[in-house]
Design an enzyme around this catalytic site. Structure first.
Site, PDB file in Angstrom:
ATOM      1  N   ASP A  95      -5.036 -12.058  -2.901  1.00 41.53           N
ATOM      2  CA  ASP A  95      -4.693 -11.663  -4.255  1.00 41.53           C
ATOM      3  C   ASP A  95      -5.721 -10.615  -4.616  1.00 41.53           C
ATOM      4  OD1 ASP A  95      -2.723 -12.178  -6.359  1.00 41.53           O
ATOM      5  OD2 ASP A  95      -4.479 -12.533  -7.592  1.00 41.53           O
ATOM      6  N   LYS A 103     -10.356   4.756   4.467  1.00 38.12           N
ATOM      7  CA  LYS A 103     -10.409   3.837   3.322  1.00 38.12           C
ATOM      8  C   LYS A 103     -10.655   2.404   3.793  1.00 38.12           C
ATOM      9  CE  LYS A 103      -7.298   1.608   0.094  1.00 38.12           C
ATOM     10  NZ  LYS A 103      -5.910   1.488  -0.331  1.00 38.12           N
ATOM     11  N   SER A 119       4.590  -7.227   0.619  1.00 40.85           N
ATOM     12  CA  SER A 119       4.210  -5.817   0.523  1.00 40.85           C
ATOM     13  C   SER A 119       4.040  -5.211   1.910  1.00 40.85           C
ATOM     14  CB  SER A 119       2.904  -5.683  -0.268  1.00 40.85           C
ATOM     15  OG  SER A 119       2.343  -4.402  -0.073  1.00 40.85           O
ATOM     16  N   SER A 137       2.803 -12.321   2.051  1.00 38.74           N
ATOM     17  CA  SER A 137       2.987 -11.103   1.263  1.00 38.74           C
ATOM     18  C   SER A 137       4.345 -10.493   1.558  1.00 38.74           C
ATOM     19  CB  SER A 137       1.895 -10.085   1.588  1.00 38.74           C
ATOM     20  OG  SER A 137       2.090  -8.905   0.847  1.00 38.74           O
TER      21      SER A 137
END
EC number: 3.6.1.66
Length: 198
Positions: A72, A177, A12, A10
């Site tokens: 994903d 979360k 991100s 990733s």
């Protein structure tokens, strides 16, 4: 306890931070193509989360030789026939910000009374002996507007209302979360399996 290395496919920073938070209690350290200084942008050409996840994990394993995993993920809205799904990061066209994509989704959904949606995450793992995948989901509702005040989350979190919390994900600190997230659910299944092959 010696930390074990896993390569995470990733770019991100948000996802990497979330994954590291999930993995560190188990003694794993994550390296990414960015950390390793490797150019990495495989084309995600599959129509499923599983397919796109494997494209990334297989390519990273090929490049690094490290046991590699990828995720994903995306959001699927019932009233939009599952859109944006695998196109979540590209929904509405290239060059849009996270906020623009969320607003585009809200506009497309309009006043439809069916606000049901779910986040999905598929984690795939590849090494010399294994190719496996695990899926996690979290069910919620699409809010009627964009949360301008929430300080947390990213992507579609400002429009994703989670009934069990009575809040949107953008209003919930990451630690809270992460207890219920689609990514955590997929990662828990992955880690449960991964520890059996150690």
């Amino acid at each position: 306890m010696t930390k074990k290395t896993l390569a995470f496919a990733s770019g991100s920073d948000h996802k990497t931070k979330e994954m590291q938070m999930l993995l560190s209690p188990f003694g794993y350290e994550i390296v990414t193509p960015k950390i390793l200084g490797i150019p990495f942008s495989p084309e995600e050409t599959e129509s499923t989360f599983v397919g796109n996840s494997f494209i990334k994990s297989k390519e990273l394993f090929r490049l690094t030789g490290f046991p590699s995993f990828a995720d994903d993920s995306g959001i699927s809205v019932d009233a939009l026939g599952g859109e944006p799904g695998v196109l979540s990061a590209r929904f509405g066209g290239p060059g849009l910000s996270d906020k623009d994509r969320a607003l585009y989704l809200l506009n497309k959904l309009g006043t439809n009374h069916n606000r049901k949606a779910h986040y999905s995450c598929v984690v795939s793992f590849v090494d010399a002996n294994h190719q496996v995948s695990f899926e996690g989901k979290v069910e919620g509702l699409i809010a009627s507007d964009y949360d301008e005040l929430g300080k947390f989350g990213f992507g579609y979190d400002p429009i994703f209302y989670y009934p069990e919390f009575g809040k949107r994900f953008s209003e919930v600190p990451e630690g809270e979360k992460n207890k219920v997230s689609h990514r955590k659910k997929a990662m828990e299944l992955f880690l449960e399996w991964f520890q059996t092959i150690q």
